[in-house]
Each structure stands twice: as C-alpha cells, then as structure tokens.
Design an enzyme around this catalytic site. Structure first.
Site, PDB file in Angstrom:
ATOM      1  N   MET A  58       0.835  -1.059  -0.137  1.00  0.00           N
ATOM      2  CA  MET A  58       0.018   0.060   0.037  1.00  0.00           C
ATOM      3  C   MET A  58       0.876   1.206   0.135  1.00  0.00           C
ATOM      4  O   MET A  58       0.878   2.090  -0.803  1.00  0.00           O
ATOM      5  CB  MET A  58      -0.894  -0.153   1.339  1.00  0.00           C
ATOM      6  CG  MET A  58      -1.957   1.010   0.894  1.00  0.00           C
ATOM      7  SD  MET A  58      -1.888   2.373   1.721  1.00  0.00           S
ATOM      8  CE  MET A  58      -2.420   2.055   3.543  1.00  0.00           C
ATOM      9  N   ARG A 108       9.839  -4.081  -5.904  1.00  0.00           N
ATOM     10  CA  ARG A 108       9.821  -5.010  -4.433  1.00  0.00           C
ATOM     11  C   ARG A 108       9.717  -6.550  -5.049  1.00  0.00           C
ATOM     12  O   ARG A 108       8.953  -6.841  -5.604  1.00  0.00           O
ATOM     13  CB  ARG A 108       8.444  -4.391  -3.994  1.00  0.00           C
ATOM     14  CG  ARG A 108       7.965  -5.394  -3.076  1.00  0.00           C
ATOM     15  CD  ARG A 108       6.634  -4.984  -2.114  1.00  0.00           C
ATOM     16  NE  ARG A 108       7.313  -3.830  -1.082  1.00  0.00           N
ATOM     17  CZ  ARG A 108       6.681  -3.596  -0.157  1.00  0.00           C
ATOM     18  NH1 ARG A 108       5.352  -3.862   0.237  1.00  0.00           N
ATOM     19  NH2 ARG A 108       6.888  -2.535   0.692  1.00  0.00           N
ATOM     20  N   HIS A 135      14.953  -3.118   3.480  1.00  0.00           N
ATOM     21  CA  HIS A 135      13.836  -2.348   2.974  1.00  0.00           C
ATOM     22  C   HIS A 135      14.514  -0.644   3.384  1.00  0.00           C
ATOM     23  O   HIS A 135      14.120   0.094   4.169  1.00  0.00           O
ATOM     24  CB  HIS A 135      12.830  -2.333   3.993  1.00  0.00           C
ATOM     25  CG  HIS A 135      11.346  -1.691   3.535  1.00  0.00           C
ATOM     26  ND1 HIS A 135      11.185  -1.010   2.136  1.00  0.00           N
ATOM     27  CD2 HIS A 135      10.084  -1.518   3.996  1.00  0.00           C
ATOM     28  CE1 HIS A 135      10.136  -0.597   2.288  1.00  0.00           C
ATOM     29  NE2 HIS A 135       9.456  -1.218   3.010  1.00  0.00           N
ATOM     30  N   GLN A 138      12.028   2.609   3.514  1.00  0.00           N
ATOM     31  CA  GLN A 138      11.497   2.683   4.665  1.00  0.00           C
ATOM     32  C   GLN A 138      12.393   3.344   5.866  1.00  0.00           C
ATOM     33  O   GLN A 138      11.914   4.307   6.776  1.00  0.00           O
ATOM     34  CB  GLN A 138      11.041   1.300   5.152  1.00  0.00           C
ATOM     35  CG  GLN A 138      10.225   1.379   6.565  1.00  0.00           C
ATOM     36  CD  GLN A 138       9.169   1.965   6.604  1.00  0.00           C
ATOM     37  OE1 GLN A 138       8.174   1.481   5.750  1.00  0.00           O
ATOM     38  NE2 GLN A 138       8.897   2.748   7.440  1.00  0.00           N
ATOM     39  N   ASN A 166      14.081  -7.932   7.449  1.00  0.00           N
ATOM     40  CA  ASN A 166      14.537  -6.963   6.397  1.00  0.00           C
ATOM     41  C   ASN A 166      14.402  -5.514   6.995  1.00  0.00           C
ATOM     42  O   ASN A 166      15.653  -4.646   6.744  1.00  0.00           O
ATOM     43  CB  ASN A 166      13.720  -6.772   5.326  1.00  0.00           C
ATOM     44  CG  ASN A 166      12.299  -7.106   5.613  1.00  0.00           C
ATOM     45  OD1 ASN A 166      11.577  -6.741   6.663  1.00  0.00           O
ATOM     46  ND2 ASN A 166      11.296  -7.379   4.490  1.00  0.00           N
ATOM     47  N   ASP A 226       7.455  -4.329  14.207  1.00  0.00           N
ATOM     48  CA  ASP A 226       7.090  -4.727  12.731  1.00  0.00           C
ATOM     49  C   ASP A 226       6.376  -5.933  12.928  1.00  0.00           C
ATOM     50  O   ASP A 226       6.507  -6.601  13.976  1.00  0.00           O
ATOM     51  CB  ASP A 226       8.180  -4.956  11.743  1.00  0.00           C
ATOM     52  CG  ASP A 226       8.015  -5.286  10.461  1.00  0.00           C
ATOM     53  OD1 ASP A 226       6.862  -5.220   9.773  1.00  0.00           O
ATOM     54  OD2 ASP A 226       9.015  -5.801   9.851  1.00  0.00           O
ATOM     55  N   SER A 230       6.681 -11.710   8.229  1.00  0.00           N
ATOM     56  CA  SER A 230       6.679 -11.138   6.874  1.00  0.00           C
ATOM     57  C   SER A 230       5.747 -11.453   5.848  1.00  0.00           C
ATOM     58  O   SER A 230       5.644 -12.730   5.859  1.00  0.00           O
ATOM     59  CB  SER A 230       7.898 -10.543   6.536  1.00  0.00           C
ATOM     60  OG  SER A 230       8.634  -9.851   7.598  1.00  0.00           O
ATOM     61  N   MET A 231       5.963 -10.745   4.633  1.00  0.00           N
ATOM     62  CA  MET A 231       5.322 -11.167   3.502  1.00  0.00           C
ATOM     63  C   MET A 231       6.371 -12.593   3.133  1.00  0.00           C
ATOM     64  O   MET A 231       7.564 -12.479   2.962  1.00  0.00           O
ATOM     65  CB  MET A 231       5.241 -10.153   2.453  1.00  0.00           C
ATOM     66  CG  MET A 231       4.420  -9.026   2.675  1.00  0.00           C
ATOM     67  SD  MET A 231       4.547  -7.770   1.563  1.00  0.00           S
ATOM     68  CE  MET A 231       5.490  -6.667   2.008  1.00  0.00           C
ATOM     69  N   CYS A 266       6.660   0.150  10.682  1.00  0.00           N
ATOM     70  CA  CYS A 266       6.830   0.284   9.298  1.00  0.00           C
ATOM     71  C   CYS A 266       5.199   0.289   8.679  1.00  0.00           C
ATOM     72  O   CYS A 266       5.161   0.896   7.747  1.00  0.00           O
ATOM     73  CB  CYS A 266       7.683  -0.391   8.810  1.00  0.00           C
ATOM     74  SG  CYS A 266       7.366  -2.115   9.040  1.00  0.00           S
ATOM     75  N   LEU A 267       4.467  -0.205   9.318  1.00  0.00           N
ATOM     76  CA  LEU A 267       2.826  -0.766   8.779  1.00  0.00           C
ATOM     77  C   LEU A 267       3.175  -1.561   7.621  1.00  0.00           C
ATOM     78  O   LEU A 267       3.871  -1.319   6.804  1.00  0.00           O
ATOM     79  CB  LEU A 267       2.357   0.523   8.501  1.00  0.00           C
ATOM     80  CG  LEU A 267       2.039   1.522   9.726  1.00  0.00           C
ATOM     81  CD1 LEU A 267       1.368   2.848   9.379  1.00  0.00           C
ATOM     82  CD2 LEU A 267       1.500   0.808  11.077  1.00  0.00           C
ATOM     83  N   ARG A 294       7.620   8.393   3.742  1.00  0.00           N
ATOM     84  CA  ARG A 294       8.126   7.430   2.861  1.00  0.00           C
ATOM     85  C   ARG A 294       8.200   8.178   1.502  1.00  0.00           C
ATOM     86  O   ARG A 294       9.198   8.387   0.919  1.00  0.00           O
ATOM     87  CB  ARG A 294       6.798   6.290   2.512  1.00  0.00           C
ATOM     88  CG  ARG A 294       6.939   5.257   3.452  1.00  0.00           C
ATOM     89  CD  ARG A 294       8.241   4.531   3.710  1.00  0.00           C
ATOM     90  NE  ARG A 294       8.705   3.912   2.452  1.00  0.00           N
ATOM     91  CZ  ARG A 294       8.248   2.780   2.085  1.00  0.00           C
ATOM     92  NH1 ARG A 294       7.339   2.081   2.905  1.00  0.00           N
ATOM     93  NH2 ARG A 294       8.657   1.941   0.646  1.00  0.00           N
TER      94      ARG A 294
HETATM   95  N1   CP Z   1       5.947   0.023   4.995  1.00  0.00           N
HETATM   96  C1   CP Z   1       5.457  -0.356   3.808  1.00  0.00           C
HETATM   97  O1   CP Z   1       6.447  -0.779   3.107  1.00  0.00           O
HETATM   98  O2   CP Z   1       4.321  -0.852   3.402  1.00  0.00           O
HETATM   99  P1   CP Z   1       3.773  -1.566   2.146  1.00  0.00           P
HETATM  100  O3   CP Z   1       4.074  -3.149   2.446  1.00  0.00           O
HETATM  101  O4   CP Z   1       2.141  -1.363   2.406  1.00  0.00           O
HETATM  102  O5   CP Z   1       4.355  -0.872   0.937  1.00  0.00           O
HETATM  103  N1  NVA Z   2       8.906  -6.876   7.341  1.00  0.00           N
HETATM  104  C1  NVA Z   2       7.599  -6.752   6.707  1.00  0.00           C
HETATM  105  C2  NVA Z   2       7.671  -5.140   6.136  1.00  0.00           C
HETATM  106  C3  NVA Z   2       6.663  -4.775   5.616  1.00  0.00           C
HETATM  107  C4  NVA Z   2       6.758  -3.503   5.184  1.00  0.00           C
HETATM  108  C5  NVA Z   2       7.752  -7.611   5.571  1.00  0.00           C
HETATM  109  O1  NVA Z   2       8.630  -7.923   4.862  1.00  0.00           O
HETATM  110  O2  NVA Z   2       6.533  -8.162   5.160  1.00  0.00           O
END
Ligand code: CP
Ligand code: NVA
Length: 308
Positions: A58, A108, A135, A138, A166, A226, A230-231, A266-267, A294
């Site tokens: 986002m 990304r 990252h 960020q 990260n 955080d 993570s993703m 960082c959201l 950001r």
């Molecule tokens: N903090 C951050 O990178 O958010 P998004 O994953 O929404 O881009």
């Molecule tokens: N550590 C998290 C950061 C998201 C902005 C991830 O990699 O998903």
C-alpha cells in the site's frame, strides 16, 4: 560532490554519511515545499518510472506513484501478475527492456538477488522497494521522522522489538553509516543476519542484539515494531505467534520505555499481535507521520539518483 557515485539505491550502506544526510535534508526541503501547496517544482517532468511489485503493497506503491507524479513524472505499476519476473521472463531481460522505456525502475521482490540482478542489467537507476533482506526506503523515511521528532545524530537509542528481519537489516546498515545506538530485542532463533550485524559493528557503532526485551526498552527514545510474520512467511504466522510471546509492544512495555519514548512501526500492523491498539493510538505513536515520510524520503532519493 559525493564521495561514491552509485547508480542505484539498494542498501543505505552503499552511501557515505554525508550523502545520506544530504538526501534527508533534501527530503525535508521538498516536503516543506509540497506541504505548502506549491506544485511548481517539476524536476521529473518528462520522466517515467516502472514499478515492479512481486508482493503486495500500500505505502510503497502509493508513495512512489504519488511522489513521482507530484514532481512532474509518470509512474507505471506492474503488479505480481503483470510481468511475472523470473517466470514469464528472465529478470535480466526485464531489466534491459524496461531501461529502454523508463528513466528509473523501482522494485519490490522476494529474493534479494533479484534486485541485484535488476540493478546489474538495468542501464537506469534501480530503487529497492523491499526485499526479503532489506527495506532501505523505509528506514530513510524513519530516519527523517526521527530527525523531525528527536534528532537523528547524537546519543539516542532506537529499540526494535520483534523479528530480526528486513527492517532490522536496514537499520543496521543505516547505523553502519550514521552513528546511532540501535538495539534489536528478538526471540532466540530470530536474530538478524550475522554478517550484517558484523558490518555495523565493524563501522564502530553501538549495536546490541538481545533477548531481554524489558531491559532493552528502558530509556529508549524510540520503540519500533514490525509484523512477526513478513510477506512470504504468512504460513508460519501461528508458530511465530507462539515463539514471539513476550515481544508484543503493549502499554506495559511502553511504560518501561518511559514517558519520552516514541512508538514507530513501518506498517501494515497487526493490532493485538505485535502491537496493541492502545500503543498504536497513543499520543506518542508517530506511525502516520512515519508513513507520510516514505514519499518525501523517496522523492529525495530519486532526485539524488538523477543528479537533480
Ligand atoms: N511499509 C511498507 O512498505 O508498506 P507497504 O508494504 O504497504 O508498501
Ligand atoms: N517485514 C515486513 C515489512 C513490511 C513493510 C515484510 O517484509 O513483510
């Protein structure tokens, strides 16, 4: 002007302190201009940016796209199903084709090697919009936010609580350049990469990796959190929740940190998991100014890469 000329923005530690501080100063300057409503500064006029996303986003997507547009340029969003980097087409081919249409590439990705490959084969600047390893955009935004609220340089401590991921690697790589006291309080087995920790220590700065979260947060200037998964790790979410017990940033922990501690994240945040709703909504939570920054940090990074 700068001691090392870098085509790309992949790791904060690729730049010297002087350059990083200049980028942050520029970010503050362009932020003030944009916030005043002035739209006459159009340095990216006539430029296009390709934005590759193999993961959801986002903040990164919207801040890059909006920021590039506000400074006169045009950004193209390429989502996970569009170019299917590495599946439909090899990364090195994508890098060379996109370089022929665009002035800059933001990406990304999962594997860090993918961003290194993109940068190697692209003839235009490549900006890292998050990998499994780091990252940097960020943490540049975070540094800008801390400079606005506390002061970046000098004795102050940033205490990160959670997974040595990260975000932590980028904090360590910032600390390797700009001296600051960074503490990572994480559960056993979730420490940041040893080599990255050693790189920061070799730079002579004070870094602490600890499992004692209560001891770590005492007197912190910033408590940072955080997600625990993570993703790319979402299937581990349940086991991680169990292993990260005691690492939630809640009212008790913020009480230990003291009345002057700011809260940052960082959201996206999972309220009730790594942070409580109360901490997110408290007056000393600066997560939204942090998210806003950001865009300003990235605008300044791109201005630097373009030599503008
Ligand atoms: N903090 C951050 O990178 O958010 P998004 O994953 O929404 O881009
Ligand atoms: N550590 C998290 C950061 C998201 C902005 C991830 O990699 O998903």
């Amino acid at each position: 002007l700068y001691s090392v000329e870098q085509k790309d923005f992949l790791h904060i530690s690729d730049f010297d302190k002087d350059t990083i501080m200049k980028i942050l100063d520029r970010a503050a300057e362009v932020k003030a201009l944009l916030k005043s409503g002035d739209r006459t500064f159009q340095p990216f006029k006539g430029k296009t940016m390709a934005m590759i996303f193999t993961k959801p986003s986002m903040r990164t997507r919207v801040s890059f796209e909006t920021g590039f547009f506000l400074l006169g340029g045009h950004a193209i969003y390429l989502g996970p199903d569009d170019i299917q980097m590495g599946k439909r087409e090899e990364t090195r081919d994508i890098a060379r084709v996109l370089s022929r249409y665009n002035d800059i590439i933001m990406a990304r990705v999962f594997a860090h090697q993918d961003i290194l490959d993109l940068a190697k084969y692209a003839s235009v600047p490549v900006v890292n919009g998050l990998t499994d390893y780091n990252h940097p955009c960020q943490i540049m935004a975070d540094a800008l936010t801390i400079a606005e609220h506390v002061r970046l340089e000098g004795p102050r401590s940033i205490v990160y609580v959670g997974d040595g991921n990260n975000i932590v690697h980028s904090w360590l790589l910032l600390a390797a350049v700009v001296p600051l006291h960074f503490v990572c309080a994480c559960p056993e087995g979730f420490e940041p990469h040893r080599e990255t920790v050693e790189k920061a220590i070799a730079a002579g700065i004070s870094i602490e990796i600890t499992h004692d979260v209560a001891g770590a947060v005492r007197g912190a200037d910033v408590v940072y959190s955080d997600v625990w998964a993570s993703m790319g790790q979402k299937e581990e979410a349940a086991t991680r929740k169990h292993k990260f017990q005691g690492f939630q940033v809640n009212e008790v922990l913020m009480e230990l940190a003291g009345p002057n501690a700011f809260f940052m994240h960082c959201l996206p945040a999972e309220r009730g998991v790594e942070v409580t709703d109360g901490v997110m909504e408290a007056p000393n939570s600066i997560v939204f100014p942090q998210a806003e920054n950001r865009m300003h940090a990235q605008n300044a990074i791109m201005l630097h890469l373009f030599g503008l």
